[in-house]
Scaffold this motif. Structure first.
Motif, PDB file in Angstrom:
ATOM      1  N   ALA A 142       0.828  -1.210   0.000  1.00  0.00           N
ATOM      2  CA  ALA A 142       0.000   0.000   0.000  1.00  0.00           C
ATOM      3  C   ALA A 142       0.860   1.258   0.000  1.00  0.00           C
ATOM      4  CB  ALA A 142      -0.937  -0.005   1.206  1.00  0.00           C
ATOM      5  N   VAL A 143       1.954   1.228   0.732  1.00  0.00           N
ATOM      6  CA  VAL A 143       2.832   2.389   0.840  1.00  0.00           C
ATOM      7  C   VAL A 143       3.515   2.708  -0.496  1.00  0.00           C
ATOM      8  CG1 VAL A 143       4.996   3.156   1.926  1.00  0.00           C
ATOM      9  CG2 VAL A 143       3.148   2.199   3.321  1.00  0.00           C
ATOM     10  N   GLN A 144       3.634   1.720  -1.352  1.00  0.00           N
ATOM     11  CA  GLN A 144       4.275   1.952  -2.656  1.00  0.00           C
ATOM     12  C   GLN A 144       3.572   3.052  -3.451  1.00  0.00           C
ATOM     13  OE1 GLN A 144       7.286   0.644  -3.585  1.00  0.00           O
ATOM     14  NE2 GLN A 144       7.134   0.008  -1.453  1.00  0.00           N
ATOM     15  N   ALA A 145       2.301   3.290  -3.161  1.00  0.00           N
ATOM     16  CA  ALA A 145       1.535   4.312  -3.873  1.00  0.00           C
ATOM     17  C   ALA A 145       2.079   5.716  -3.634  1.00  0.00           C
ATOM     18  CB  ALA A 145       0.063   4.247  -3.464  1.00  0.00           C
ATOM     19  N   VAL A 146       2.810   5.930  -2.535  1.00  0.00           N
ATOM     20  CA  VAL A 146       3.305   7.279  -2.228  1.00  0.00           C
ATOM     21  C   VAL A 146       4.819   7.409  -2.352  1.00  0.00           C
ATOM     22  CG1 VAL A 146       1.328   7.812  -0.745  1.00  0.00           C
ATOM     23  CG2 VAL A 146       3.404   6.851   0.264  1.00  0.00           C
ATOM     24  N   VAL A 147       5.472   6.344  -2.759  1.00  0.00           N
ATOM     25  CA  VAL A 147       6.936   6.370  -2.837  1.00  0.00           C
ATOM     26  C   VAL A 147       7.432   7.448  -3.801  1.00  0.00           C
ATOM     27  CG1 VAL A 147       8.977   5.062  -3.589  1.00  0.00           C
ATOM     28  CG2 VAL A 147       7.302   4.011  -2.062  1.00  0.00           C
ATOM     29  N   GLN A 148       6.832   7.560  -4.968  1.00  0.00           N
ATOM     30  CA  GLN A 148       7.292   8.547  -5.948  1.00  0.00           C
ATOM     31  C   GLN A 148       7.159   9.970  -5.404  1.00  0.00           C
ATOM     32  OE1 GLN A 148       9.004   8.011  -8.702  1.00  0.00           O
ATOM     33  NE2 GLN A 148       9.228  10.210  -8.916  1.00  0.00           N
ATOM     34  N   ASP A 149       6.060  10.269  -4.720  1.00  0.00           N
ATOM     35  CA  ASP A 149       5.883  11.595  -4.127  1.00  0.00           C
ATOM     36  C   ASP A 149       6.926  11.843  -3.039  1.00  0.00           C
ATOM     37  OD1 ASP A 149       3.693  12.139  -5.760  1.00  0.00           O
ATOM     38  OD2 ASP A 149       2.259  11.398  -4.272  1.00  0.00           O
ATOM     39  N   PHE A 150       7.228  10.803  -2.264  1.00  0.00           N
ATOM     40  CA  PHE A 150       8.249  10.916  -1.225  1.00  0.00           C
ATOM     41  C   PHE A 150       9.604  11.236  -1.840  1.00  0.00           C
ATOM     42  CE2 PHE A 150      11.667   9.185   1.313  1.00  0.00           C
ATOM     43  CZ  PHE A 150      11.373   9.615   2.593  1.00  0.00           C
ATOM     44  N   VAL A 151       9.978  10.492  -2.866  1.00  0.00           N
ATOM     45  CA  VAL A 151      11.276  10.693  -3.511  1.00  0.00           C
ATOM     46  C   VAL A 151      11.354  12.089  -4.139  1.00  0.00           C
ATOM     47  CG1 VAL A 151      12.769   9.913  -5.409  1.00  0.00           C
ATOM     48  CG2 VAL A 151      11.718   8.241  -3.863  1.00  0.00           C
ATOM     49  N   GLN A 152      10.294  12.501  -4.795  1.00  0.00           N
ATOM     50  CA  GLN A 152      10.286  13.816  -5.441  1.00  0.00           C
ATOM     51  C   GLN A 152      10.451  14.933  -4.411  1.00  0.00           C
ATOM     52  OE1 GLN A 152       6.736  14.745  -7.629  1.00  0.00           O
ATOM     53  NE2 GLN A 152       7.597  16.611  -8.497  1.00  0.00           N
ATOM     54  N   ALA A 153       9.690  14.886  -3.341  1.00  0.00           N
ATOM     55  CA  ALA A 153       9.790  15.923  -2.317  1.00  0.00           C
ATOM     56  C   ALA A 153      11.164  15.893  -1.641  1.00  0.00           C
ATOM     57  CB  ALA A 153       8.676  15.755  -1.286  1.00  0.00           C
ATOM     58  N   SER A 154      11.690  14.717  -1.373  1.00  0.00           N
ATOM     59  CA  SER A 154      13.021  14.588  -0.761  1.00  0.00           C
ATOM     60  C   SER A 154      14.091  15.194  -1.651  1.00  0.00           C
ATOM     61  CB  SER A 154      13.355  13.114  -0.512  1.00  0.00           C
ATOM     62  OG  SER A 154      12.479  12.551   0.407  1.00  0.00           O
ATOM     63  N   THR A 155      13.986  14.923  -2.941  1.00  0.00           N
ATOM     64  CA  THR A 155      14.963  15.461  -3.891  1.00  0.00           C
ATOM     65  C   THR A 155      14.892  16.982  -3.939  1.00  0.00           C
ATOM     66  OG1 THR A 155      14.852  13.440  -5.194  1.00  0.00           O
ATOM     67  CG2 THR A 155      15.689  15.399  -6.316  1.00  0.00           C
ATOM     68  N   GLN A 156      13.690  17.516  -3.934  1.00  0.00           N
ATOM     69  CA  GLN A 156      13.529  18.969  -3.957  1.00  0.00           C
ATOM     70  C   GLN A 156      14.093  19.599  -2.683  1.00  0.00           C
ATOM     71  OE1 GLN A 156       9.292  18.998  -4.666  1.00  0.00           O
ATOM     72  NE2 GLN A 156       9.580  19.491  -6.836  1.00  0.00           N
ATOM     73  N   ILE A 157      13.855  18.979  -1.548  1.00  0.00           N
ATOM     74  CA  ILE A 157      14.394  19.490  -0.291  1.00  0.00           C
ATOM     75  C   ILE A 157      15.917  19.471  -0.335  1.00  0.00           C
ATOM     76  CG2 ILE A 157      14.680  18.954   2.168  1.00  0.00           C
ATOM     77  CD1 ILE A 157      11.701  18.078   2.118  1.00  0.00           C
ATOM     78  N   SER A 158      16.489  18.394  -0.828  1.00  0.00           N
ATOM     79  CA  SER A 158      17.955  18.312  -0.940  1.00  0.00           C
ATOM     80  C   SER A 158      18.489  19.436  -1.812  1.00  0.00           C
ATOM     81  CB  SER A 158      18.366  16.954  -1.522  1.00  0.00           C
ATOM     82  OG  SER A 158      18.043  15.922  -0.624  1.00  0.00           O
ATOM     83  N   SER A 159      17.805  19.718  -2.900  1.00  0.00           N
ATOM     84  CA  SER A 159      18.229  20.808  -3.793  1.00  0.00           C
ATOM     85  C   SER A 159      18.156  22.158  -3.088  1.00  0.00           C
ATOM     86  CB  SER A 159      17.363  20.832  -5.056  1.00  0.00           C
ATOM     87  OG  SER A 159      17.563  19.670  -5.807  1.00  0.00           O
ATOM     88  N   HIS A 160      17.087  22.383  -2.343  1.00  0.00           N
ATOM     89  CA  HIS A 160      16.959  23.644  -1.610  1.00  0.00           C
ATOM     90  C   HIS A 160      18.065  23.782  -0.570  1.00  0.00           C
ATOM     91  CE1 HIS A 160      13.276  24.928  -3.454  1.00  0.00           C
ATOM     92  NE2 HIS A 160      12.578  23.903  -2.991  1.00  0.00           N
ATOM     93  N   ILE A 161      18.338  22.711   0.142  1.00  0.00           N
ATOM     94  CA  ILE A 161      19.388  22.778   1.171  1.00  0.00           C
ATOM     95  C   ILE A 161      20.736  23.044   0.529  1.00  0.00           C
ATOM     96  CG2 ILE A 161      20.645  21.446   2.922  1.00  0.00           C
ATOM     97  CD1 ILE A 161      17.907  20.118   3.596  1.00  0.00           C
ATOM     98  N   GLU A 162      21.013  22.408  -0.575  1.00  0.00           N
ATOM     99  CA  GLU A 162      22.271  22.654  -1.280  1.00  0.00           C
ATOM    100  C   GLU A 162      22.349  24.111  -1.742  1.00  0.00           C
ATOM    101  OE1 GLU A 162      26.033  22.115  -2.754  1.00  0.00           O
ATOM    102  OE2 GLU A 162      24.870  20.886  -1.368  1.00  0.00           O
ATOM    103  N   ARG A 163      21.249  24.621  -2.291  1.00  0.00           N
ATOM    104  CA  ARG A 163      21.210  26.028  -2.739  1.00  0.00           C
ATOM    105  C   ARG A 163      21.461  26.962  -1.561  1.00  0.00           C
ATOM    106  NH1 ARG A 163      17.146  29.272  -1.974  1.00  0.00           N
ATOM    107  NH2 ARG A 163      15.587  27.612  -1.763  1.00  0.00           N
ATOM    108  N   LEU A 164      20.835  26.680  -0.439  1.00  0.00           N
ATOM    109  CA  LEU A 164      21.016  27.511   0.750  1.00  0.00           C
ATOM    110  C   LEU A 164      22.452  27.426   1.278  1.00  0.00           C
ATOM    111  CD1 LEU A 164      17.616  26.730   2.490  1.00  0.00           C
ATOM    112  CD2 LEU A 164      18.320  28.928   1.499  1.00  0.00           C
ATOM    113  N   ARG A 165      23.028  26.235   1.241  1.00  0.00           N
ATOM    114  CA  ARG A 165      24.428  26.090   1.664  1.00  0.00           C
ATOM    115  C   ARG A 165      25.357  26.902   0.766  1.00  0.00           C
ATOM    116  NH1 ARG A 165      24.529  19.792   3.379  1.00  0.00           N
ATOM    117  NH2 ARG A 165      24.271  20.161   5.576  1.00  0.00           N
ATOM    118  N   GLU A 166      25.158  26.772  -0.533  1.00  0.00           N
ATOM    119  CA  GLU A 166      26.014  27.497  -1.480  1.00  0.00           C
ATOM    120  C   GLU A 166      25.894  29.000  -1.306  1.00  0.00           C
ATOM    121  OE1 GLU A 166      24.974  26.001  -5.357  1.00  0.00           O
ATOM    122  OE2 GLU A 166      25.973  24.074  -4.984  1.00  0.00           O
ATOM    123  N   ALA A 167      24.726  29.478  -0.912  1.00  0.00           N
ATOM    124  CA  ALA A 167      24.504  30.907  -0.708  1.00  0.00           C
ATOM    125  C   ALA A 167      24.891  31.355   0.703  1.00  0.00           C
ATOM    126  CB  ALA A 167      23.036  31.244  -0.970  1.00  0.00           C
TER     127      ALA A 167
END
Length: 138
Positions: free
Chosen positions: A87-112
């Motif tokens: 059942a949880v597999q239904a939300v895995v893609q949304d989890f991965v997408q949001a996690s990736t976006q958060i990682s990108s934001h944190i990297e952007r904030l670190r670089e700045a």
């Protein structure tokens, strides 16, 4: 590049789920974690300068508090079954997408140079790698 694995972000952000009622099964927990990540991503997207980071902190703290409640509810659930995992597999893609976006934001904030100690604390980020680098030899 961000060295913190996405999997470490989840415990760091576990409190960020805004939910009216506590999850009662593993799918609801997974959905709550996805909401946690999506809401965190939205707040981090607005962090473009030091004032934006400061403005996001109360929201991030409130989400962290709510996520702790979800984590407490999760710990009270029985071990997941095969059906729960499926059942949880239904939300895995949304989890991965949001996690990736958060990682990108944190990297952007670190670089700045915008990762304040307060932001680091609320997101439970490790110290920057530079602070652990040995001093250059003379």
């Amino acid at each position: 590049m961000l060295t913190t694995p996405r999997i470490l972000l989840l415990p760091a952000l576990i409190g960020c789920v805004a939910t009216a009622q506590q999850p009662v099964n593993h799918l609801e927990v997974a959905q709550a974690y996805v909401r946690l990540l999506q809401q965190t991503e939205q707040l981090l997207a607005g962090c473009r300068d030091a004032a934006g980071v400061e403005a996001a902190l109360p929201g991030l703290r409130k989400l962290a508090e709510q996520a702790r409640a979800v984590r407490t509810a999760q710990l009270q659930l029985p071990d997941p079954t095969t059906a729960d995992y499926n059942a949880v597999q239904a939300v895995v893609q949304d989890f991965v997408q949001a996690s990736t976006q958060i990682s990108s934001h944190i990297e952007r904030l670190r670089e700045a140079g915008l990762v304040s100690e307060a932001l680091r604390a609320v997101l439970v980020l490790p110290p920057d790698e530079q602070s652990h680098a040995p001093a250059p030899e003379s």
